[in-house]
Write a protein that holds these residues in place. Sequence first.
Motif, PDB file in Angstrom:
ATOM      1  N   VAL A 105       1.184  -1.041   0.391  1.00  0.00           N
ATOM      2  CA  VAL A 105      -0.264  -0.009  -0.159  1.00  0.00           C
ATOM      3  C   VAL A 105       0.597   1.620  -0.055  1.00  0.00           C
ATOM      4  O   VAL A 105       0.978   2.435  -1.012  1.00  0.00           O
ATOM      5  N   LYS A 106       1.297   1.397   1.031  1.00  0.00           N
ATOM      6  CA  LYS A 106       2.402   2.687   0.637  1.00  0.00           C
ATOM      7  C   LYS A 106       3.958   2.492  -0.900  1.00  0.00           C
ATOM      8  O   LYS A 106       3.878   3.874  -0.700  1.00  0.00           O
ATOM      9  N   ALA A 107       3.878   1.895  -0.827  1.00  0.00           N
ATOM     10  CA  ALA A 107       4.380   1.523  -2.165  1.00  0.00           C
ATOM     11  C   ALA A 107       3.362   2.194  -3.057  1.00  0.00           C
ATOM     12  O   ALA A 107       3.809   2.651  -3.960  1.00  0.00           O
ATOM     13  N   LEU A 108       2.410   1.842  -3.724  1.00  0.00           N
ATOM     14  CA  LEU A 108       1.281   2.182  -4.072  1.00  0.00           C
ATOM     15  C   LEU A 108       1.099   3.481  -3.824  1.00  0.00           C
ATOM     16  O   LEU A 108       0.326   3.960  -5.680  1.00  0.00           O
ATOM     17  N   MET A 109       0.709   4.554  -2.954  1.00  0.00           N
ATOM     18  CA  MET A 109       0.036   5.934  -2.908  1.00  0.00           C
ATOM     19  C   MET A 109       1.651   6.205  -3.666  1.00  0.00           C
ATOM     20  O   MET A 109       1.771   7.847  -4.399  1.00  0.00           O
ATOM     21  N   ILE A 110       2.868   6.131  -3.065  1.00  0.00           N
ATOM     22  CA  ILE A 110       4.385   6.904  -4.009  1.00  0.00           C
ATOM     23  C   ILE A 110       4.008   6.633  -4.816  1.00  0.00           C
ATOM     24  O   ILE A 110       4.206   7.851  -5.355  1.00  0.00           O
ATOM     25  N   THR A 111       4.163   5.716  -5.971  1.00  0.00           N
ATOM     26  CA  THR A 111       4.056   5.745  -6.872  1.00  0.00           C
ATOM     27  C   THR A 111       2.653   7.171  -7.655  1.00  0.00           C
ATOM     28  O   THR A 111       2.660   7.365  -9.307  1.00  0.00           O
ATOM     29  N   VAL A 112       1.777   6.444  -7.492  1.00  0.00           N
ATOM     30  CA  VAL A 112       0.276   7.675  -7.821  1.00  0.00           C
ATOM     31  C   VAL A 112       0.646   8.577  -7.858  1.00  0.00           C
ATOM     32  O   VAL A 112       0.754   9.898  -8.888  1.00  0.00           O
ATOM     33  N   ILE A 113       1.101   9.264  -6.450  1.00  0.00           N
ATOM     34  CA  ILE A 113       1.701  10.241  -6.496  1.00  0.00           C
ATOM     35  C   ILE A 113       2.950  11.420  -7.506  1.00  0.00           C
ATOM     36  O   ILE A 113       2.915  12.126  -8.305  1.00  0.00           O
ATOM     37  N   THR A 114       3.981  10.462  -7.395  1.00  0.00           N
ATOM     38  CA  THR A 114       4.848  10.444  -8.562  1.00  0.00           C
ATOM     39  C   THR A 114       3.750  11.014  -9.924  1.00  0.00           C
ATOM     40  O   THR A 114       4.671  12.129 -10.638  1.00  0.00           O
ATOM     41  N   TYR A 115       3.066  10.011 -10.589  1.00  0.00           N
ATOM     42  CA  TYR A 115       2.944  10.516 -11.961  1.00  0.00           C
ATOM     43  C   TYR A 115       1.568  11.329 -11.421  1.00  0.00           C
ATOM     44  O   TYR A 115       1.794  12.369 -13.019  1.00  0.00           O
ATOM     45  N   ALA A 116       1.207  11.446 -10.998  1.00  0.00           N
ATOM     46  CA  ALA A 116      -0.059  12.933 -10.914  1.00  0.00           C
ATOM     47  C   ALA A 116       1.069  14.001 -10.937  1.00  0.00           C
ATOM     48  O   ALA A 116       1.459  14.938 -11.833  1.00  0.00           O
ATOM     49  N   VAL A 117       1.947  14.525  -9.818  1.00  0.00           N
ATOM     50  CA  VAL A 117       2.886  15.327  -9.590  1.00  0.00           C
ATOM     51  C   VAL A 117       3.462  15.763 -11.250  1.00  0.00           C
ATOM     52  O   VAL A 117       3.512  16.842 -11.766  1.00  0.00           O
ATOM     53  N   THR A 203      -5.216  18.287 -16.302  1.00  0.00           N
ATOM     54  CA  THR A 203      -5.977  17.347 -15.231  1.00  0.00           C
ATOM     55  C   THR A 203      -5.365  16.035 -15.012  1.00  0.00           C
ATOM     56  O   THR A 203      -6.237  15.157 -13.856  1.00  0.00           O
ATOM     57  N   GLY A 204      -4.441  15.936 -14.982  1.00  0.00           N
ATOM     58  CA  GLY A 204      -3.691  14.703 -14.187  1.00  0.00           C
ATOM     59  C   GLY A 204      -2.938  14.715 -12.650  1.00  0.00           C
ATOM     60  O   GLY A 204      -3.180  13.933 -12.038  1.00  0.00           O
ATOM     61  N   ALA A 205      -4.215  16.145 -12.152  1.00  0.00           N
ATOM     62  CA  ALA A 205      -3.989  16.279 -10.639  1.00  0.00           C
ATOM     63  C   ALA A 205      -4.887  15.229  -9.744  1.00  0.00           C
ATOM     64  O   ALA A 205      -4.719  14.983  -9.149  1.00  0.00           O
ATOM     65  N   LEU A 206      -6.371  14.653 -11.462  1.00  0.00           N
ATOM     66  CA  LEU A 206      -6.898  14.544  -9.994  1.00  0.00           C
ATOM     67  C   LEU A 206      -6.340  12.689  -9.268  1.00  0.00           C
ATOM     68  O   LEU A 206      -7.302  12.883  -8.029  1.00  0.00           O
ATOM     69  N   PRO A 207      -5.054  12.163  -9.297  1.00  0.00           N
ATOM     70  CA  PRO A 207      -5.189  10.799  -8.840  1.00  0.00           C
ATOM     71  C   PRO A 207      -4.572  11.013  -7.463  1.00  0.00           C
ATOM     72  O   PRO A 207      -4.816  10.745  -6.267  1.00  0.00           O
ATOM     73  N   ALA A 208      -4.256  12.398  -6.994  1.00  0.00           N
ATOM     74  CA  ALA A 208      -4.283  12.888  -5.791  1.00  0.00           C
ATOM     75  C   ALA A 208      -5.365  12.889  -4.473  1.00  0.00           C
ATOM     76  O   ALA A 208      -5.498  11.993  -3.069  1.00  0.00           O
ATOM     77  N   ILE A 212      -5.415   9.635  -0.952  1.00  0.00           N
ATOM     78  CA  ILE A 212      -6.303  10.334   0.869  1.00  0.00           C
ATOM     79  C   ILE A 212      -7.144   9.220   1.230  1.00  0.00           C
ATOM     80  O   ILE A 212      -7.156   8.944   2.208  1.00  0.00           O
ATOM     81  N   TRP A 213      -7.877   8.775  -0.145  1.00  0.00           N
ATOM     82  CA  TRP A 213      -8.359   7.499   0.147  1.00  0.00           C
ATOM     83  C   TRP A 213      -8.521   6.469   1.068  1.00  0.00           C
ATOM     84  O   TRP A 213      -8.434   5.962   2.037  1.00  0.00           O
ATOM     85  N   MET A 214      -6.673   6.308  -0.046  1.00  0.00           N
ATOM     86  CA  MET A 214      -6.430   4.757   0.243  1.00  0.00           C
ATOM     87  C   MET A 214      -6.107   4.511   1.293  1.00  0.00           C
ATOM     88  O   MET A 214      -5.227   3.927   2.318  1.00  0.00           O
ATOM     89  N   ARG A 215      -5.321   5.655   1.632  1.00  0.00           N
ATOM     90  CA  ARG A 215      -4.258   5.821   3.234  1.00  0.00           C
ATOM     91  C   ARG A 215      -4.808   5.190   4.615  1.00  0.00           C
ATOM     92  O   ARG A 215      -4.539   5.661   5.451  1.00  0.00           O
ATOM     93  N   ARG A 216      -6.388   5.901   4.672  1.00  0.00           N
ATOM     94  CA  ARG A 216      -7.357   5.521   5.631  1.00  0.00           C
ATOM     95  C   ARG A 216      -7.849   4.125   5.192  1.00  0.00           C
ATOM     96  O   ARG A 216      -8.317   3.009   6.227  1.00  0.00           O
ATOM     97  N   ARG A 217      -8.038   4.058   4.152  1.00  0.00           N
ATOM     98  CA  ARG A 217      -8.550   2.675   4.112  1.00  0.00           C
ATOM     99  C   ARG A 217      -8.384   0.910   3.430  1.00  0.00           C
ATOM    100  O   ARG A 217      -9.225   0.245   3.861  1.00  0.00           O
ATOM    101  N   VAL A 218      -7.217   1.150   2.809  1.00  0.00           N
ATOM    102  CA  VAL A 218      -6.326   0.099   2.401  1.00  0.00           C
ATOM    103  C   VAL A 218      -4.939  -0.283   2.713  1.00  0.00           C
ATOM    104  O   VAL A 218      -4.714   0.497   3.339  1.00  0.00           O
ATOM    105  N   GLN A 219      -5.418  -1.413   2.970  1.00  0.00           N
ATOM    106  CA  GLN A 219      -4.132  -2.373   4.126  1.00  0.00           C
ATOM    107  C   GLN A 219      -3.495  -3.881   3.352  1.00  0.00           C
ATOM    108  O   GLN A 219      -4.389  -4.249   2.313  1.00  0.00           O
ATOM    109  N   ASP A 220      -2.360  -3.636   3.311  1.00  0.00           N
ATOM    110  CA  ASP A 220      -1.928  -5.178   2.738  1.00  0.00           C
ATOM    111  C   ASP A 220      -2.592  -6.655   2.984  1.00  0.00           C
ATOM    112  O   ASP A 220      -2.930  -6.355   4.498  1.00  0.00           O
ATOM    113  N   ALA A 221      -2.404  -7.047   2.649  1.00  0.00           N
ATOM    114  CA  ALA A 221      -2.935  -8.633   2.953  1.00  0.00           C
ATOM    115  C   ALA A 221      -2.587  -9.376   4.281  1.00  0.00           C
ATOM    116  O   ALA A 221      -0.759  -9.573   4.386  1.00  0.00           O
TER     117      ALA A 221
END
Length: 433
Positions: A105-117, A203-208, A212-221
């Motif tokens: 999950v942490k790695a996923l959030m890092i990748t999303v922030i990177t491509y959005a920025v 418009t590529g800013a949308l992933p940000a 925010i949602w993933m940080r609160r709701r998603v966990q590793d198996a």
Amino acid sequence: MSTTPPPQAPTADASPVAHEDPSDDGALGWLRALGPRGRSAFAGAFGGYALDSYDYFTLPLSMVALAAYFGLDSGQTGLFTTVTLVVSAIGGALAGVVADRVGRVKALMITVITYAVFTVACGFAPNYETLLVFRALQGLGFGGEWAVGAILVAEYASAKHRGRTLGAIQSSWAVGWALAAIMYTLVFSFVDDDLAWRVMFWTGALPALLVIWMRRRVQDAPEAVAVREQSSEKGSFAAIFKPGLLRVTIFAGLLSTGVQGGYYTLATWVPTYLKTERGLSVVNTGGYLTFLISGAFLGYLTGGYLTDRLGRRRNIWLFALLSAICILAYANIPDGANTLLLVLGFPLGFCMSAIFSGFGSYLSELYPTAVRGTGQGFTYNTGRAVGAVFPTTVGFLADSWGVGGALVFGAIGYGIAALALLGLPETRGKELT
């Protein structure tokens, strides 16, 4: 010569399929089988990959306007894709290591922030060279998102449903592509081309919002976390090149090269082909892409189902052949036959996407948990980097062959993928360990 490999004996490392709950059968059984946490992980990975797709397609859809604005030739515009995909190999490999060391999950959030920025940054580029650099940096996040998201969901999915579950994740690429095509049609219909391409990138800013949602709701198996924490080799490049995994790593990288070489040839150049050689307007190009994208969405879902029914290898064999045939047919439609061009867009999108549906489950099953992120991230994104040669080659050939003629080069990629399968085992029904 038959393109269907002989039935495979169960591999030595495949564990018996776990007991399945009968309630997990049916059209949405794969979704119920994930459980509450798994469904949250699915939503996060689905959204991340859809927005990854959206941000990627801002460039191909804006290519004609960009070329006119900066005075670029076909080779220079093709270089955008090559740079993105080559750098994505670095980003993907690194994201895989990060996923094995700090969690999916942490790695996923890092990748999303990177491509959005860096997608947003592309909209502010003052010249070709700066845009090329920003697009390359976008590739760092773009390369890692799919591999990390696919692993996150694969570790929640049951062996019985893993193919169609990951196929559904793959279908989000078509969702993002469709959103980008809609936005392209709207923006370029109401904004002058010289500004419209910048608006597309902004418009590529949308992933940000997703982060925010993933940080609160998603966990590793939890099971995967336990296995990963007990291993001494987590996140190790050396581990995927040891004798036990070396063959898998080589042939999985070759498989990824072939499939992605063919795919990105089409994804990059079809919009340009429709506008420049078929003479379609912005609105008409969007309409033709609708058929292509609709086929892609259904192809992802169908391919996910078939990879569970036929097996990972047979599904890829089948659609490698059909994709090559569709490319040859699409690129050789005679002038004036635009209705046929419209109709053939559906099977073209269907086949070139169905072949991807088995990738998430197949690559996850080829590697043990401790190095799954590293192995999947490395092989998938090495394929992206080497496959990136294909769109650039088409760009340079387009000046003499025309874009339509050069598109057939993508069919070679699917031939490479078919040959790579000869060095890989069947993994259908394998439990992740």
